[in-house]
Motif scaffolding. Structure first.
Motif, PDB file in Angstrom:
ATOM      1  N   ARG A   6       0.808  -1.210   0.000  1.00 27.45           N
ATOM      2  CA  ARG A   6       0.000   0.000   0.000  1.00 27.45           C
ATOM      3  C   ARG A   6       0.849   1.272   0.000  1.00 27.45           C
ATOM      4  N   SER A   7       0.161   2.391  -0.211  1.00 27.86           N
ATOM      5  CA  SER A   7       0.753   3.734  -0.133  1.00 27.86           C
ATOM      6  C   SER A   7       1.948   3.884  -1.068  1.00 27.86           C
ATOM      7  N   ALA A   8       1.804   3.370  -2.282  1.00 30.34           N
ATOM      8  CA  ALA A   8       2.897   3.402  -3.260  1.00 30.34           C
ATOM      9  C   ALA A   8       2.675   4.440  -4.342  1.00 30.34           C
ATOM     10  N   GLY A   9       1.756   5.378  -4.104  1.00 32.23           N
ATOM     11  CA  GLY A   9       1.474   6.395  -5.111  1.00 32.23           C
ATOM     12  C   GLY A   9       2.532   7.457  -5.242  1.00 32.23           C
ATOM     13  N   ALA A  10       3.408   7.588  -4.238  1.00 31.22           N
ATOM     14  CA  ALA A  10       4.512   8.556  -4.289  1.00 31.22           C
ATOM     15  C   ALA A  10       5.838   7.813  -4.156  1.00 31.22           C
ATOM     16  N   TYR A  11       6.822   8.215  -4.938  1.00 30.66           N
ATOM     17  CA  TYR A  11       8.155   7.592  -4.911  1.00 30.66           C
ATOM     18  C   TYR A  11       8.066   6.093  -5.173  1.00 30.66           C
ATOM     19  N   GLY A  12       7.147   5.718  -6.041  1.00 30.30           N
ATOM     20  CA  GLY A  12       6.970   4.319  -6.400  1.00 30.30           C
ATOM     21  C   GLY A  12       7.360   4.079  -7.841  1.00 30.30           C
ATOM     22  N   GLU A  13       6.375   4.092  -8.725  1.00 34.21           N
ATOM     23  CA  GLU A  13       6.630   3.842 -10.151  1.00 34.21           C
ATOM     24  C   GLU A  13       7.666   4.802 -10.717  1.00 34.21           C
ATOM     25  N   ILE A  14       7.650   6.050 -10.256  1.00 30.39           N
ATOM     26  CA  ILE A  14       8.549   7.062 -10.801  1.00 30.39           C
ATOM     27  C   ILE A  14      10.015   6.750 -10.496  1.00 30.39           C
ATOM     28  N   MET A  15      10.284   5.965  -9.450  1.00 31.86           N
ATOM     29  CA  MET A  15      11.657   5.612  -9.075  1.00 31.86           C
ATOM     30  C   MET A  15      12.041   4.204  -9.522  1.00 31.86           C
ATOM     31  N   ALA A  16      11.195   3.576 -10.333  1.00 34.35           N
ATOM     32  CA  ALA A  16      11.457   2.208 -10.787  1.00 34.35           C
ATOM     33  C   ALA A  16      12.654   2.175 -11.732  1.00 34.35           C
ATOM     34  N   SER A  17      13.280   1.006 -11.831  1.00 37.93           N
ATOM     35  CA  SER A  17      14.440   0.844 -12.709  1.00 37.93           C
ATOM     36  C   SER A  17      14.375  -0.516 -13.391  1.00 37.93           C
ATOM     37  N   SER A  18      15.259  -0.700 -14.369  1.00 41.70           N
ATOM     38  CA  SER A  18      15.332  -1.979 -15.090  1.00 41.70           C
ATOM     39  C   SER A  18      16.553  -2.789 -14.653  1.00 41.70           C
ATOM     40  N   TYR A  19      17.069  -2.489 -13.483  1.00 38.89           N
ATOM     41  CA  TYR A  19      18.193  -3.250 -12.930  1.00 38.89           C
ATOM     42  C   TYR A  19      17.861  -4.753 -12.918  1.00 38.89           C
ATOM     43  N   ASN A  20      18.874  -5.586 -13.125  1.00 35.66           N
ATOM     44  CA  ASN A  20      18.702  -7.043 -13.196  1.00 35.66           C
ATOM     45  C   ASN A  20      17.845  -7.467 -14.392  1.00 35.66           C
ATOM     46  N   CYS A  21      17.865  -6.628 -15.441  1.00 38.02           N
ATOM     47  CA  CYS A  21      17.094  -6.913 -16.666  1.00 38.02           C
ATOM     48  C   CYS A  21      15.592  -6.986 -16.402  1.00 38.02           C
ATOM     49  N   ARG A  22      15.145  -6.251 -15.418  1.00 34.61           N
ATOM     50  CA  ARG A  22      13.726  -6.255 -15.076  1.00 34.61           C
ATOM     51  C   ARG A  22      12.940  -5.316 -15.988  1.00 34.61           C
ATOM     52  N   LYS A  23      11.716  -5.666 -16.290  1.00 39.89           N
ATOM     53  CA  LYS A  23      10.825  -4.764 -16.995  1.00 39.89           C
ATOM     54  C   LYS A  23      10.294  -3.708 -16.027  1.00 39.89           C
ATOM     55  N   LEU A  24      10.063  -2.510 -16.540  1.00 35.30           N
ATOM     56  CA  LEU A  24       9.466  -1.484 -15.700  1.00 35.30           C
ATOM     57  C   LEU A  24       8.019  -1.858 -15.377  1.00 35.30           C
ATOM     58  N   PRO A  25       7.556  -1.517 -14.185  1.00 25.74           N
ATOM     59  CA  PRO A  25       6.164  -1.853 -13.826  1.00 25.74           C
ATOM     60  C   PRO A  25       5.181  -1.044 -14.669  1.00 25.74           C
ATOM     61  N   LYS A  26       4.006  -1.602 -14.878  1.00 24.54           N
ATOM     62  CA  LYS A  26       2.954  -0.916 -15.614  1.00 24.54           C
ATOM     63  C   LYS A  26       1.983  -0.274 -14.630  1.00 24.54           C
ATOM     64  N   GLY A  27       1.609   0.954 -14.934  1.00 23.48           N
ATOM     65  CA  GLY A  27       0.661   1.651 -14.079  1.00 23.48           C
ATOM     66  C   GLY A  27      -0.736   1.648 -14.674  1.00 23.48           C
ATOM     67  N   TYR A  28      -1.723   1.483 -13.823  1.00 18.64           N
ATOM     68  CA  TYR A  28      -3.125   1.491 -14.243  1.00 18.64           C
ATOM     69  C   TYR A  28      -3.876   2.498 -13.381  1.00 18.64           C
ATOM     70  N   ILE A  29      -4.712   3.285 -14.028  1.00 18.78           N
ATOM     71  CA  ILE A  29      -5.444   4.351 -13.337  1.00 18.78           C
ATOM     72  C   ILE A  29      -6.939   4.125 -13.501  1.00 18.78           C
ATOM     73  N   THR A  30      -7.664   4.278 -12.414  1.00 22.14           N
ATOM     74  CA  THR A  30      -9.125   4.168 -12.475  1.00 22.14           C
ATOM     75  C   THR A  30      -9.748   5.218 -11.574  1.00 22.14           C
ATOM     76  N   GLU A  31     -10.922   5.671 -11.938  1.00 26.44           N
ATOM     77  CA  GLU A  31     -11.697   6.588 -11.095  1.00 26.44           C
ATOM     78  C   GLU A  31     -12.912   5.879 -10.499  1.00 26.44           C
ATOM     79  N   ASP A  32     -12.940   4.554 -10.644  1.00 23.48           N
ATOM     80  CA  ASP A  32     -14.107   3.781 -10.205  1.00 23.48           C
ATOM     81  C   ASP A  32     -14.004   3.298  -8.763  1.00 23.48           C
ATOM     82  N   LEU A  33     -12.840   3.464  -8.122  1.00 19.01           N
ATOM     83  CA  LEU A  33     -12.673   2.944  -6.765  1.00 19.01           C
ATOM     84  C   LEU A  33     -13.198   3.929  -5.736  1.00 19.01           C
TER      85      LEU A  33
END
Length: 298
Positions: free
Chosen positions: A271-298
């Motif tokens: 939880r609480s990953a909306g700040a300093y989360g996806e924006i600080m992601a990296s591809s270290y260890n040949c990792r793919k960057l995470p995908k972000g999904y946005i909804t206004e239905d919650l």
């Protein structure tokens, strides 16, 4: 738009001049000289505010304090008047304000009160030299509840703004700016992962996720706490170290926490990953960057 940062590149400064941004928050005399040089070359006038290091210790993690004299940020208080006088002599520089920032994830309003008192002192000192500024930027820093995001999804903005209303002495017509990043967006996002394996170690058991420090680096970077929930299981809780797949011993989201019994394929919410989360992601260890999904239905 305001451009802040201790290391502004020439192309970034030129872009700001080209677009006519509201202000550069200047952190050193060397930076001021470069901005002035580039402004002259471009035939522009650069609005600047000076980031002053108030030498105030915030009650937060050492890695996210920014207002101590030992930190790399800002201009020393004793140099403030000298720098402003230097800027006033530059034809392509227009001084518009002062900027401060004492740290991040601050929950003690006493820290912000101390900042107000320091700004009051500095403003009085400037006025003795007949120096007046249009705006004061107090930065951000208001923290959120990482351990209880459902119980306290919104920070205590009322107490935060009341602190400044009570203690900061603004001059007539002076603007007050805030930088409310984390406090607005942190609770708006969660990192959703799957359990790859449940591993029984010698002394503990591990829930190994398909997400790691490359997706959310805060726990590895400064031992940050995030509430973690098993969204799939309703079985009795067991104790786990929740870890990622990265080849680093610091790739740990939490140690010795209770989760509903985990199985391969369970969905885990960090939880609480909306700040300093996806924006600080990296591809270290040949990792793919995470995908972000946005909804206004919650």
């Amino acid at each position: 738009m305001v451009y802040a940062g201790v290391g502004k590149s020439d192309w970034e400064i030129n872009l700001g001049l080209e677009k006519g941004i509201a202000c550069f928050n200047v952190e050193s005399i060397a930076e001021l000289e470069v901005i002035e040089e580039l402004a002259v070359a471009a035939g522009k006038t650069a609005n600047v505010a000076f980031r002053i290091n108030p030498n105030i210790g915030a009650h937060t993690h050492a890695n996210i304090t920014t207002g101590l004299a030992e930190n790399k940020f800002g201009i020393a208080m004793q140099d403030m008047e000298k720098v402003i006088e230097r800027a006033d002599a530059m034809k392509n520089i227009n001084v518009v304000g002062l900027h401060f920032h004492i740290g991040s994830q601050i929950l003690d309003m006493g820290d912000f009160e101390a900042l107000c008192n320091r700004i009051n002192e500095l403003q009085a000192k400037l006025e003795n030299q007949n120096i007046h500024v249009q705006s004061i930027n107090v930065g951000g820093g208001l923290g959120v509840s990482y351990d209880s995001p459902d119980r306290q999804p919104i920070p205590d903005f009322k107490d935060y703004f009341r602190t400044y209303t009570t203690h900061l002495r603004l001059r007539e017509g002076q603007q007050l700016h805030f930088e409310l990043g984390r406090s607005i967006v942190a609770q708006c996002g969660s990192l959703i992962s799957r359990v790859l394996y449940v591993k029984q170690g010698t002394h503990k058991q591990f829930a190994i996720l398909d997400a790691g420090m490359t997706d959310l680096i805060r726990p590895a970077l400064y031992q940050a706490l995030h509430k973690i929930q098993n969204l799939t299981s309703e079985e009795p809780a067991e104790t786990y170290d929740v870890v990622g797949p990265i080849c680093e011993s610091s790739d740990v989201f939490a140690k010795a926490i209770d989760l509903n019994k985990c199985h391969r394929g369970d969905l885990i919410a960090i939880r609480s990953a909306g700040a300093y989360g996806e924006i600080m992601a990296s591809s270290y260890n040949c990792r793919k960057l995470p995908k972000g999904y946005i909804t206004e239905d919650l």
